[in-house]
Enzyme design. Structure first.
Site, PDB file in Angstrom:
ATOM      1  N   ARG A 108      34.383  35.200  38.052  1.00 28.51           N
ATOM      2  CA  ARG A 108      35.144  34.218  37.020  1.00 28.51           C
ATOM      3  C   ARG A 108      35.834  33.438  37.420  1.00 28.51           C
ATOM      4  O   ARG A 108      35.874  32.258  36.905  1.00 28.51           O
ATOM      5  CB  ARG A 108      35.640  35.533  36.279  1.00 28.51           C
ATOM      6  CG  ARG A 108      36.443  35.130  34.894  1.00 28.51           C
ATOM      7  CD  ARG A 108      38.007  34.693  35.339  1.00 28.51           C
ATOM      8  NE  ARG A 108      38.916  35.604  36.261  1.00 28.51           N
ATOM      9  CZ  ARG A 108      39.998  35.080  36.664  1.00 28.51           C
ATOM     10  NH1 ARG A 108      40.325  33.871  36.177  1.00 28.51           N
ATOM     11  NH2 ARG A 108      40.561  35.746  37.686  1.00 28.51           N
ATOM     12  N   ASP A 109      36.677  33.586  38.386  1.00 27.43           N
ATOM     13  CA  ASP A 109      37.736  32.731  39.052  1.00 27.43           C
ATOM     14  C   ASP A 109      36.924  31.517  39.514  1.00 27.43           C
ATOM     15  O   ASP A 109      37.390  30.263  39.716  1.00 27.43           O
ATOM     16  CB  ASP A 109      38.598  33.019  39.901  1.00 27.43           C
ATOM     17  CG  ASP A 109      39.894  32.485  40.173  1.00 27.43           C
ATOM     18  OD1 ASP A 109      40.171  31.408  39.257  1.00 27.43           O
ATOM     19  OD2 ASP A 109      40.658  32.871  41.148  1.00 27.43           O
ATOM     20  N   HIS A 159      45.759  38.080  45.700  1.00 23.56           N
ATOM     21  CA  HIS A 159      44.917  36.971  44.993  1.00 23.56           C
ATOM     22  C   HIS A 159      45.368  35.739  45.586  1.00 23.56           C
ATOM     23  O   HIS A 159      46.415  35.206  44.893  1.00 23.56           O
ATOM     24  CB  HIS A 159      44.866  37.268  43.381  1.00 23.56           C
ATOM     25  CG  HIS A 159      43.845  36.139  42.883  1.00 23.56           C
ATOM     26  ND1 HIS A 159      42.840  36.427  42.323  1.00 23.56           N
ATOM     27  CD2 HIS A 159      44.001  34.776  42.592  1.00 23.56           C
ATOM     28  CE1 HIS A 159      42.136  35.585  41.649  1.00 23.56           C
ATOM     29  NE2 HIS A 159      42.845  34.330  41.970  1.00 23.56           N
ATOM     30  N   HIS A 197      45.166  31.885  46.797  1.00 22.60           N
ATOM     31  CA  HIS A 197      44.293  30.688  47.137  1.00 22.60           C
ATOM     32  C   HIS A 197      44.723  29.983  48.335  1.00 22.60           C
ATOM     33  O   HIS A 197      45.694  30.121  48.889  1.00 22.60           O
ATOM     34  CB  HIS A 197      44.720  29.651  45.966  1.00 22.60           C
ATOM     35  CG  HIS A 197      44.039  30.183  44.512  1.00 22.60           C
ATOM     36  ND1 HIS A 197      44.392  29.808  43.527  1.00 22.60           N
ATOM     37  CD2 HIS A 197      43.430  31.315  44.255  1.00 22.60           C
ATOM     38  CE1 HIS A 197      43.782  30.458  42.433  1.00 22.60           C
ATOM     39  NE2 HIS A 197      43.293  31.431  42.882  1.00 22.60           N
ATOM     40  N   CYS A 222      42.584  27.668  39.818  1.00 19.97           N
ATOM     41  CA  CYS A 222      43.261  27.830  38.708  1.00 19.97           C
ATOM     42  C   CYS A 222      43.327  26.587  38.102  1.00 19.97           C
ATOM     43  O   CYS A 222      44.010  25.666  38.245  1.00 19.97           O
ATOM     44  CB  CYS A 222      44.603  28.301  38.785  1.00 19.97           C
ATOM     45  SG  CYS A 222      45.279  28.579  37.211  1.00 19.97           S
ATOM     46  N   ASN A 225      39.831  29.873  46.379  1.00 16.40           N
ATOM     47  CA  ASN A 225      39.815  31.052  46.468  1.00 16.40           C
ATOM     48  C   ASN A 225      39.726  31.384  48.181  1.00 16.40           C
ATOM     49  O   ASN A 225      39.181  30.732  48.683  1.00 16.40           O
ATOM     50  CB  ASN A 225      38.965  32.079  45.921  1.00 16.40           C
ATOM     51  CG  ASN A 225      39.394  32.164  44.236  1.00 16.40           C
ATOM     52  OD1 ASN A 225      40.492  32.839  43.994  1.00 16.40           O
ATOM     53  ND2 ASN A 225      38.561  31.467  43.521  1.00 16.40           N
TER      54      ASN A 225
END
Length: 287
Positions: free
Chosen positions: A14-15, A208, A210, A241, A251
């Site tokens: 999804r990301d 999470h 980045h 994002c 990511n």
């Protein structure tokens, strides 16, 4: 080995997909996620129930879900929500185990990301927890700006701890410290994570992160050495994002994460043939 706790890998297609401008065919999305479901990750962050205007790429999340085969998978599904409408939509789907909510400790970014103040977002989290209880779901709250704030709002470790305390006292049991645009450093990770995991032992605290490719391994190492056992990542480090409106910092790359953890003796029990197939198919998605 790390803390004698099982490592939890959360793969995030999804990301990875959400910021891509060309619309990825629904069947192709489902084919890709179905491959990832067979690899053996703990969780697949597969889609989101948010405004199609905000994230047009994921407007077909419900349709993608209908095409997923969970019968041969041990992985659980996570969907992102940003308001109560999204919560109400997501809880209708019994295949979904986790509802993820992005909770920023930056007022500026919370408005930018969810069109909601921090106070209003806390109220949404409280109501989401109630919905989760009623529908046999588990909430995952992403503490956005967990490692720094580039928007000029006040940020320090005490603010991170304060909001963690508030969320935990309201019933949050899984918290993912999120580095929305890649401002974390190994030093900051090692400063923040151990204190939180020590103060909130009843909470599953993950990361999470980045990162640019050059700093991925050192960030993974810092989190691991701080006792973290829940990691979000995406194949080849795709994604970031889109609401950050900066050059996308990707990511953590799942292959880097796998390499690092296996080098530390962690048994991940992944089907690497299925993983290779997913890597091959990804070239059709991430053009």
């Amino acid at each position: 080995m790390n803390q004698q706790k099982s490592i939890k890998l959360v793969e995030c297609p999804r990301d990875a997909m959400q910021g891509i401008h060309h619309f990825i065919d629904t069947d192709l999305k489902a084919e890709y996620i179905n491959l990832l479901l067979q690899v053996g990750f703990d969780t697949i962050d597969f889609g989101s129930f948010v405004s199609p205007k905000a994230i047009p790429q994921l407007r077909d999340t419900a349709e993608v879900l209908s095409k997923l085969d969970l019968s041969q998978s041990k992985s659980k599904l996570l969907a992102i929500v940003a308001n109560l409408r999204g919560v109400e939509e997501a809880v209708k789907h019994e295949e979904i185990s986790y509802l993820g909510f992005p909770f920023s400790i930056s007022e500026t970014f919370q408005m930018r990301n969810t069109n909601s103040s921090i106070a209003a977002s806390l109220d949404t989290v409280k109501q989401m927890l109630g919905f989760c209880d009623q529908h046999n779901k588990t909430a995952v709250v992403y503490l956005s700006m967990g490692f720094g704030n580039p928007y000029g709002d006040e940020w320090n470790e005490e603010i991170v701890e304060k909001w963690t305390d508030i969320l935990v006292n309201n019933g949050v049991r899984i918290l993912s410290l999120s580095d929305t645009i890649g401002v974390s450093s190994p030093e900051r990770i090692k400063t923040i994570l151990p204190g939180l995991t020590a103060k909130f032992p009843q909470v599953e605290i993950g990361v999470h992160l980045h990162s640019t490719p050059e700093t991925r391994i050192e960030k993974i190492a810092a989190a691991y050495e701080s006792g973290c056992f829940r990691f979000d990542s995406a194949l080849k480090g795709f994604g970031g994002c889109p609401m950050a409106a900066d050059d996308l910092t990707g990511n953590l790359a799942t292959e880097d994460l796998i390499w690092f953890l296996e080098s530390k003796g962690e048994k991940l029990n992944l089907d690497m043939e299925k993983w290779k197939a997913a890597v091959q198919l990804s070239s059709k998605i991430f053009l």
